[in-house]
Every structure is written in structure tokens, then in C-alpha cells.
Design a protein around this motif. Structure first.
Motif, PDB file in Angstrom:
ATOM      1  N   ILE A 153      25.008  53.430  31.568  1.00 41.74           N
ATOM      2  CA  ILE A 153      25.709  54.199  32.608  1.00 41.74           C
ATOM      3  C   ILE A 153      25.437  53.560  33.961  1.00 41.74           C
ATOM      4  N   GLY A 154      26.508  53.077  34.608  1.00 46.59           N
ATOM      5  CA  GLY A 154      26.389  52.476  35.934  1.00 46.59           C
ATOM      6  C   GLY A 154      26.473  50.963  35.874  1.00 46.59           C
ATOM      7  N   GLY A 155      27.507  50.391  36.500  1.00 48.46           N
ATOM      8  CA  GLY A 155      27.718  48.941  36.477  1.00 48.46           C
ATOM      9  C   GLY A 155      27.323  48.282  37.784  1.00 48.46           C
ATOM     10  N   GLY A 156      26.107  48.574  38.254  1.00 48.57           N
ATOM     11  CA  GLY A 156      25.585  47.917  39.456  1.00 48.57           C
ATOM     12  C   GLY A 156      24.560  46.865  39.083  1.00 48.57           C
ATOM     13  N   GLY A 196      21.477  46.983  38.074  1.00 50.19           N
ATOM     14  CA  GLY A 196      20.711  47.181  36.842  1.00 50.19           C
ATOM     15  C   GLY A 196      21.601  47.224  35.606  1.00 50.19           C
ATOM     16  N   GLY A 197      22.660  48.037  35.651  1.00 51.58           N
ATOM     17  CA  GLY A 197      23.479  48.298  34.460  1.00 51.58           C
ATOM     18  C   GLY A 197      24.187  47.066  33.926  1.00 51.58           C
ATOM     19  N   THR A 198      24.755  46.236  34.801  1.00 48.96           N
ATOM     20  CA  THR A 198      25.470  45.035  34.330  1.00 48.96           C
ATOM     21  C   THR A 198      24.510  44.128  33.555  1.00 48.96           C
ATOM     22  N   THR A 240      29.027  45.051  46.301  1.00 53.80           N
ATOM     23  CA  THR A 240      27.559  45.063  46.331  1.00 53.80           C
ATOM     24  C   THR A 240      27.059  45.579  47.679  1.00 53.80           C
ATOM     25  N   CYS A 241      25.991  46.366  47.607  1.00 50.74           N
ATOM     26  CA  CYS A 241      25.327  46.752  48.859  1.00 50.74           C
ATOM     27  C   CYS A 241      24.701  45.523  49.483  1.00 50.74           C
ATOM     28  N   PHE A 242      24.137  44.629  48.616  1.00 53.25           N
ATOM     29  CA  PHE A 242      23.583  43.405  49.203  1.00 53.25           C
ATOM     30  C   PHE A 242      24.730  42.633  49.835  1.00 53.25           C
ATOM     31  N   ASP A 296      35.064  55.414  34.070  1.00 51.54           N
ATOM     32  CA  ASP A 296      35.057  56.878  34.035  1.00 51.54           C
ATOM     33  C   ASP A 296      33.723  57.323  34.631  1.00 51.54           C
ATOM     34  N   THR A 297      33.628  58.611  34.971  1.00 59.14           N
ATOM     35  CA  THR A 297      32.375  59.146  35.527  1.00 59.14           C
ATOM     36  C   THR A 297      31.644  59.934  34.449  1.00 59.14           C
ATOM     37  N   VAL A 298      30.404  59.583  34.188  1.00 62.12           N
ATOM     38  CA  VAL A 298      29.613  60.346  33.205  1.00 62.12           C
ATOM     39  C   VAL A 298      29.178  61.659  33.860  1.00 62.12           C
ATOM     40  N   PRO A 308      22.175  54.613  37.698  1.00 58.53           N
ATOM     41  CA  PRO A 308      23.215  55.152  38.589  1.00 58.53           C
ATOM     42  C   PRO A 308      22.934  54.966  40.074  1.00 58.53           C
ATOM     43  N   GLY A 309      21.792  54.316  40.412  1.00 62.95           N
ATOM     44  CA  GLY A 309      21.461  54.151  41.826  1.00 62.95           C
ATOM     45  C   GLY A 309      20.977  55.454  42.439  1.00 62.95           C
ATOM     46  N   VAL A 310      21.177  55.571  43.765  1.00 63.59           N
ATOM     47  CA  VAL A 310      20.649  56.730  44.500  1.00 63.59           C
ATOM     48  C   VAL A 310      21.768  57.705  44.861  1.00 63.59           C
ATOM     49  N   LYS A 345      16.578  53.169  49.005  1.00 59.47           N
ATOM     50  CA  LYS A 345      17.187  51.925  48.534  1.00 59.47           C
ATOM     51  C   LYS A 345      17.081  50.844  49.609  1.00 59.47           C
ATOM     52  N   CYS A 346      16.519  49.703  49.254  1.00 62.89           N
ATOM     53  CA  CYS A 346      16.418  48.528  50.128  1.00 62.89           C
ATOM     54  C   CYS A 346      15.560  48.758  51.371  1.00 62.89           C
ATOM     55  N   PRO A 347      14.225  48.715  51.197  1.00 65.30           N
ATOM     56  CA  PRO A 347      13.329  48.954  52.344  1.00 65.30           C
ATOM     57  C   PRO A 347      13.620  48.111  53.598  1.00 65.30           C
ATOM     58  N   LYS A 406      12.833  49.492  45.569  1.00 67.29           N
ATOM     59  CA  LYS A 406      14.197  49.846  45.147  1.00 67.29           C
ATOM     60  C   LYS A 406      15.138  48.772  45.681  1.00 67.29           C
ATOM     61  N   SER A 407      15.195  47.650  44.943  1.00 68.01           N
ATOM     62  CA  SER A 407      16.019  46.512  45.368  1.00 68.01           C
ATOM     63  C   SER A 407      16.879  46.040  44.203  1.00 68.01           C
ATOM     64  N   GLY A 408      17.902  45.248  44.536  1.00 67.32           N
ATOM     65  CA  GLY A 408      18.783  44.703  43.503  1.00 67.32           C
ATOM     66  C   GLY A 408      18.044  43.732  42.601  1.00 67.32           C
ATOM     67  N   TYR A 409      17.162  42.934  43.196  1.00 67.31           N
ATOM     68  CA  TYR A 409      16.441  41.949  42.383  1.00 67.31           C
ATOM     69  C   TYR A 409      15.466  42.656  41.447  1.00 67.31           C
ATOM     70  N   ALA A 410      14.804  43.719  41.953  1.00 68.72           N
ATOM     71  CA  ALA A 410      13.892  44.472  41.079  1.00 68.72           C
ATOM     72  C   ALA A 410      14.690  45.124  39.956  1.00 68.72           C
ATOM     73  N   THR A 461      12.206  39.399  44.922  1.00 69.73           N
ATOM     74  CA  THR A 461      12.265  38.738  46.232  1.00 69.73           C
ATOM     75  C   THR A 461      13.325  39.457  47.047  1.00 69.73           C
ATOM     76  N   CYS A 462      13.006  39.841  48.252  1.00 69.00           N
ATOM     77  CA  CYS A 462      14.013  40.424  49.144  1.00 69.00           C
ATOM     78  C   CYS A 462      14.199  39.496  50.334  1.00 69.00           C
ATOM     79  N   TYR A 463      15.373  38.904  50.416  1.00 69.44           N
ATOM     80  CA  TYR A 463      15.737  38.111  51.590  1.00 69.44           C
ATOM     81  C   TYR A 463      16.418  39.021  52.602  1.00 69.44           C
TER      82      TYR A 463
HETATM   83  C1  LIG Z   1      22.699  47.614  53.144  1.00 69.47           C
HETATM   84  C2  LIG Z   1      21.985  47.233  51.865  1.00 69.47           C
HETATM   85  C3  LIG Z   1      21.542  45.935  51.688  1.00 69.47           C
HETATM   86  C4  LIG Z   1      20.863  45.584  50.528  1.00 69.47           C
HETATM   87  N1  LIG Z   1      20.423  44.295  50.391  1.00 69.47           N
HETATM   88  C5  LIG Z   1      19.711  43.947  49.306  1.00 69.47           C
HETATM   89  C6  LIG Z   1      19.230  42.614  49.162  1.00 69.47           C
HETATM   90  O1  LIG Z   1      19.444  41.755  50.018  1.00 69.47           O
HETATM   91  N2  LIG Z   1      18.517  42.316  48.045  1.00 69.47           N
HETATM   92  C7  LIG Z   1      18.269  43.231  47.066  1.00 69.47           C
HETATM   93  O2  LIG Z   1      17.624  42.884  46.078  1.00 69.47           O
HETATM   94  N3  LIG Z   1      18.712  44.504  47.184  1.00 69.47           N
HETATM   95  C8  LIG Z   1      19.421  44.878  48.261  1.00 69.47           C
HETATM   96  N4  LIG Z   1      19.882  46.175  48.381  1.00 69.47           N
HETATM   97  C9  LIG Z   1      19.484  47.183  47.372  1.00 69.47           C
HETATM   98  C10 LIG Z   1      20.368  47.145  46.128  1.00 69.47           C
HETATM   99  O3  LIG Z   1      21.721  47.321  46.487  1.00 69.47           O
HETATM  100  C11 LIG Z   1      19.967  48.244  45.148  1.00 69.47           C
HETATM  101  O4  LIG Z   1      18.567  48.328  45.044  1.00 69.47           O
HETATM  102  C12 LIG Z   1      20.561  47.972  43.766  1.00 69.47           C
HETATM  103  O5  LIG Z   1      21.959  47.902  43.872  1.00 69.47           O
HETATM  104  C13 LIG Z   1      20.139  49.030  42.763  1.00 69.47           C
HETATM  105  O6  LIG Z   1      20.756  48.813  41.527  1.00 69.47           O
HETATM  106  P1  LIG Z   1      21.105  50.059  40.584  1.00 69.47           P
HETATM  107  O7  LIG Z   1      21.669  49.505  39.336  1.00 69.47           O
HETATM  108  O8  LIG Z   1      19.961  50.976  40.520  1.00 69.47           O
HETATM  109  O9  LIG Z   1      22.229  50.861  41.401  1.00 69.47           O
HETATM  110  P2  LIG Z   1      23.612  50.362  41.987  1.00 69.47           P
HETATM  111  O10 LIG Z   1      23.648  48.893  42.136  1.00 69.47           O
HETATM  112  O11 LIG Z   1      23.846  51.206  43.197  1.00 69.47           O
HETATM  113  O12 LIG Z   1      24.656  50.724  40.860  1.00 69.47           O
HETATM  114  C14 LIG Z   1      24.911  52.034  40.462  1.00 69.47           C
HETATM  115  C15 LIG Z   1      26.270  52.055  39.777  1.00 69.47           C
HETATM  116  O13 LIG Z   1      26.373  53.253  38.998  1.00 69.47           O
HETATM  117  C16 LIG Z   1      27.680  53.787  39.153  1.00 69.47           C
HETATM  118  N5  LIG Z   1      27.561  55.223  38.838  1.00 69.47           N
HETATM  119  C17 LIG Z   1      26.753  56.147  39.436  1.00 69.47           C
HETATM  120  N6  LIG Z   1      26.867  57.327  38.834  1.00 69.47           N
HETATM  121  C18 LIG Z   1      27.754  57.168  37.811  1.00 69.47           C
HETATM  122  C19 LIG Z   1      28.292  58.048  36.837  1.00 69.47           C
HETATM  123  N7  LIG Z   1      27.946  59.342  36.771  1.00 69.47           N
HETATM  124  N8  LIG Z   1      29.192  57.562  35.948  1.00 69.47           N
HETATM  125  C20 LIG Z   1      29.590  56.251  35.998  1.00 69.47           C
HETATM  126  N9  LIG Z   1      29.113  55.375  36.923  1.00 69.47           N
HETATM  127  C21 LIG Z   1      28.203  55.833  37.814  1.00 69.47           C
HETATM  128  C22 LIG Z   1      28.024  53.474  40.611  1.00 69.47           C
HETATM  129  O14 LIG Z   1      29.428  53.496  40.824  1.00 69.47           O
HETATM  130  C23 LIG Z   1      27.421  52.075  40.767  1.00 69.47           C
HETATM  131  O15 LIG Z   1      28.349  51.048  40.434  1.00 69.47           O
HETATM  132  C24 LIG Z   1      20.617  46.550  49.524  1.00 69.47           C
HETATM  133  C25 LIG Z   1      21.077  47.866  49.691  1.00 69.47           C
HETATM  134  C26 LIG Z   1      21.753  48.208  50.855  1.00 69.47           C
HETATM  135  C27 LIG Z   1      22.241  49.627  51.034  1.00 69.47           C
END
Ligand SMILES: Cc1cc2nc3c(=O)[nH]c(=O)nc-3n(C[C@H](O)[C@H](O)[C@H](O)COP(=O)(O)OP(=O)(O)OC[C@H]3O[C@@H](n4cnc5c(N)ncnc54)[C@H](O)[C@@H]3O)c2cc1C
Length: 428
Positions: free
Chosen positions: A43-46, A48-50, A76-78, A111-113, A140-142, A196-198, A334-338, A367-369
Motif C-alpha cells: 500500500i503506497g507507491g512512494g 518505500g512502497g515502490t 517526489t517530495c525530494f 485506488d485508495t485503500v 503510506p507516508g505521513v 518527514k525530512c528533518p 523519516k527520509s526517502g533514502y531511509a 544519506t540526506c543531501y
Molecule cells: C520538501 C521535502 C524534501 C525532501 N527531501 C528529501 C531528500 O532530499 N532526501 C530524502 O531522502 N528524503 C527527502 N524527503 C523525505 C521523503 O520524501 C520521505 O521521507 C519519503 O517519501 C517517505 O517515503 P514513504 O514511502 O514513507 O512515503 P511517501 O513517499 O510519501 O509515499 C506514500 C505514498 O502512499 C500513497 N498513499 C497514502 N495513503 C494511501 C492509501 N490509503 N491508499 C493508496 N495509496 C496511499 C501516497 O499517495 C504516496 O504515493 C523530503 C520531503 C519533503 C517534504
């Protein structure tokens, strides 16, 4: 893949090159397994999920994977702070799921879970689907704690953007910066920990200052903070003095920096003793795990999801794993790389569990750039391992910060390269 080679995979995946190339190359070398199979719903294609979806398929082609993502594509938020500064546009940080699906035979459902039935091992979606699983991975992120700043809710965010989810909100804040007159004040309300993203709010202040310096040099940036210190603080403040002298002011919580209320119509931020009228106001509220994690009862009273860190399996609902921002993962940030690193460890654990095999002892990397200017980068890196208590711990002597006299131009090149690599890892 044998148990031994899977164990090596986890170690290599977690400790390879900070630029991300090693992570990708290592996984590409993984042997494909033939097993009894099973079905994993992600659940969630960000971030972590991908990765969880893709690496399960890379490790065991007999396991079917369905990835459920509510959006048709992913911004991407990054790098979204780069869009605010006009260094990139939104299209360049927006990615399709097509290659991920076709290259790895992953079923993608847009779809939304709405429900996870952990006892019945199925998920339900807003579109009326019921999908059964053997193991479920939730990333699902934050979501926001909308009740923490008086006057600031989802409706108010259409006037005063948070821009903490990339997309429309990023465009709205970018347009407000473009419309602001020279000499204006940009106020950023930074959230309390954990979020998310200190380094994100401080990279944002830097890149907004870069935009203002080049287009509206009489303007200023004020950061009102709910904290008394922040990530890479020494490097950020040194960079601000060098690149934007007198342009960025940071007000800590102890110095009346915490925003308690907002008047969205007047763009006023209220602290305990002050009311500050901004020309552009950006409010980043306090955070908790994404809605579906809370709705599924995966969160505890912290608002985040407790997990066993060797597998990322929920401590509340067996069979459901939580990775990325939604999980309790400190000292991993709470980072994309983590999230990428957690997803690889979780994928290997899920494959082992479905095959009834021994699990490996994982480690992780982050690593956070951050960019302070287009050619001025800084970074923080760390390697983590599993402690004797089964928690995430920092590996002594690993990682570190960009040195004070480091090569910031090269760090900026690495930051761009990191983005290219992580996008290849996520979407192809
Ligand atoms: C401004 C900014 C800059 C950043 N820069 C960096 C950086 O340089 N380096 C770095 O490592 N990290 C960075 N981050 C942090 C990074 O974006 C997150 O830590 C990372 O994306 C977390 O991954 P995740 O899989 O937990 O969530 P996400 O990547 O947020 O993915 C969550 C996915 O779940 C989907 N989703 C949620 N709920 C549901 C549901 N009920 N049903 C279906 N889909 C759902 C969402 O649509 C989304 O696609 C940054 C964040 C911000 C805000």
C-alpha cells in the motif's frame, strides 16, 4: 537465492554507496528464486512502497505483488524545494508507474485503500475492491495533525500552503513567491519532531532565499520554529551567512518561535507573544502516520507504527509490515533514502517468511543531501544496525557530516546524482 545469498543481499543493500549506485547494482546481481509463491499487497507507491514491491519480485518471481497507489503518478517530495526556487519544474519530479509495472510484472491498482482486515488478510479500497494477501506492506507516508495550530486546517492550506506533499501545493507556494513584491517577508513555520525530512524546512528557506536573492533581493525569510535545534544546523547557518547574509532569520521555540495560530486570510502567524504578518506564509504542521495506518489500528499513542525492526512487521497486527515515514524507526530519520533501505530489508524478510526460511540480520544506510544554493550542497550520512535489543542503532564510527571546509560544489553534484539514482531504483 539461497538463505546465505539473501543475507548478503540485505547487508550489501543497506551498506552500499551513499550515492545510491551500489544499492541498485547490488540488487541487480541478486539471483532469482523459485518458491511456493504467495501474494503480497503493498500500500503506497512512494519511496518505500515502490522499492518493496520491486525487490520482492527481483528476489522471488513466484511471489505475486500488487501495489495499490491512490495517485496516477508520483511527484517526489525530494527536490520539490528545488521547484519552489525555479531550479526544476514539477514535471521533472513527477514519475509514471508504467516501467515499474512492466519491468517487474507488478500489478498496479490506482485506488485508495480504506481498510486493512489483518485477521481476514485482505484490504478494501474506495473503489469497492477487496484484495486478499498473504503478507501486506504498508508505506503510506505521513498525515498532518490538523488540530495543533489554531486556524490552520486543510481548507486554510489552500490559501496558506504547507507544500509538504509535492504537487498542487508546491505549485501554489511557487506562484505566491512569484507574485510577491520585492521587499516582502516569507515566513516558514517549521514543525516539531518527529516529521518527514528533518532538513527539509531549512533547505526550503535556503532555496527560497536563492530565488529572492536573484529576483527580489530586498526580501527576507523568517523561520518560526517549534524546535530549539535542527538537522545540519551548523552547516545551514554557515551557508546562509556565506550566500545570503542578513536575509534568513531563524527563531527557535525558546525564542517565541512556535506558531500557535494562523489567520489564513491575512497571512498572519501567531506565536505566544507575537503576531507576524507575512507576504507569503508557509505552514508545515505537526505530523503522524498516514491515515490508513491509523484507520487500520497500526499506530500506538505516539501516532506512529511500532514494528519489529528485523522484519518491519507490525507489533500490533501480525502479517502486516510498515515501512517508511509511518513507522517508528528512530534513529533512522523519516527520509526517502531511509525508506528505500527499510523497504529492501522488509522485502527480503517477507520473501524469507513466505518461504519459511531463516531471516537475516539487517543493517541500513541513510544519506540526506540538502542544497543551500544550486551549487552549494551539504549532507549527513549514517549506517545503522540491529542492536541486541532488536532495535535500530547507529554504527559507531560510520557516517558523518560534510566538513566545514568541504567541497560544497561537489556535494551539490552528488545531490543531483542521488536523485537520478533513487528515481531509477523506484520507477524502473
Ligand atoms: C520538501 C521535502 C524534501 C525532501 N527531501 C528529501 C531528500 O532530499 N532526501 C530524502 O531522502 N528524503 C527527502 N524527503 C523525505 C521523503 O520524501 C520521505 O521521507 C519519503 O517519501 C517517505 O517515503 P514513504 O514511502 O514513507 O512515503 P511517501 O513517499 O510519501 O509515499 C506514500 C505514498 O502512499 C500513497 N498513499 C497514502 N495513503 C494511501 C492509501 N490509503 N491508499 C493508496 N495509496 C496511499 C501516497 O499517495 C504516496 O504515493 C523530503 C520531503 C519533503 C517534504
Amino acid at each position: 537465492m539461497s538463505t546465505l545469498s539473501r543475507r548478503n543481499f540485505i547487508k550489501l543493500a543497506a551498506t552500499s554507496s551513499v550515492a545510491g549506485l551500489g544499492v541498485y547494482g547490488c540488487a541487480a546481481n541478486a539471483k532469482k528464486k523459485s518458491s511456493g509463491g504467495g501474494h503480497v499487497v503493498v500500500i503506497g507507491g512512494g519511496a518505500g512502497g515502490t522499492i518493496a514491491a520491486k525487490y520482492i519480485r527481483k528476489m522471488d518471481q513466484n511471489i505475486k505483488v500488487t501495489l495499490i497507489e491512490k495517485n496516477a503518478d508520483h511527484s517526489t517530495c525530494f527536490m520539490s524545494n528545488w521547484v519552489l526556487a525555479g531550479i526544476r519544474d514539477l514535471d521533472s519530479i513527477t514519475h509514471s508507474y508504467d516501467k515499474l509495472a512492466s519491468n517487474h510484472d507488478i500489478k498496479i491498482v490506482h485506488d485508495t485503500v480504506t481498510e486493512i482486515d489483518a485477521a481476514g488478510k485482505k484490504v478494501k479500497t474506495a473503489g469497492g475492491k477487496s484484495i486478499a494477501y498473504d503478507r501486506c506492506i504498508v508505506s503510506p507516508g505521513v498525515s498532518f495533525r490538523w488540530d495543533t495550530i489554531e486556524g490552520y486546517d486543510e481548507a486554510a492550506s489552500h490559501k496558506v500552503p504547507h507544500a509538504w506533499f509535492a504537487g498542487e501545493q508546491t505549485t501554489l507556494l511557487h506562484k505566491q513567491l512569484q507574485a510577491m513584491s520585492d521587499g516582502g517577508l516569507v515566513v516558514i513555520a517549521a514543525p516539531p519532531n518527529p516529521f518527514k525530512c528533518p532538513p527539509g524546512p531549512y533547505e526550503r528557506a535556503s532555496l527560497i532565499a536563492h530565488y529572492l536573492k536573484t529576483k527580489k533581493p530586498k526580501s527576507k525569510v523568517l523561520i518560526l520554529d517549534a524546535k530549539d535545534k535542527f538537522s545540519k544546523q551548523g552547516l545551514f547557518t554557515a551557508g546562509w551567512e556565506k550566500l545570503y547574509p542578513g536575509m534568513i532569520e531563524w527563531r527557535s521555540k525558546a525564542n517565541d518561535g512556535k506558531v500557535l495560530g494562523v489567520d489564513a486570510d491575512k497571512r498572519v502567524a501567531m506565536t505566544e507573544f507575537d503576531e507576524i504578518e507575512a507576504d507569503v506564509l508557509n505552514v508545515i504542521p505537526a505530523q503522524k502516520a498516514g491515515h490508513i495506518a491509523e484507520a487500520a489500528g497500526l499506530t500506538d499513542d505516539t501516532g506512529w507504527c511500532p514494528v519489529h525492526h528485523n522484519t518491519w512487521e507490525s507489533k500490533i497486527h501480525p502479517g502486516v509490515h510498515v515501512i517508511g515515514d509511518a513507522a517508528i524507526q528512530s534513529p533512522l530519520p523519516k527520509s526517502g533514502y531511509a525508506a528505500n533501505s527499510e523497504a529492501k530489508v522488509c522485502a527480503a524478510a517477507v520473501v524469507a517468511l513466505l518461504n519459511g526460511e531463516e531471516q537475516s540480520t539487517p543493517s541500513w544506510v541513510n544519506t540526506c543531501y540538502s542544497l543551500i544554493g544550486p551549487n552549494h550542497g551539504i549532507s549527513v550520512a549514517m549506517v545503522y544496525n540491529l542492536t541486541a535489543e532488536g532495535k535500530v542503532g547507529k554504527v559507531k564510527g560510520s557516517g558523518g557530516l560534510t566538513p566545514k571546509d568541504g567541497n560544497n560544489a561537489l556535494e551539490a553534484v552528488y545531490a543531483k546524482s542521488w536523485y537520478t539514482n533513487i528515481i531509477v531504483d523506484m520507477f524502473s
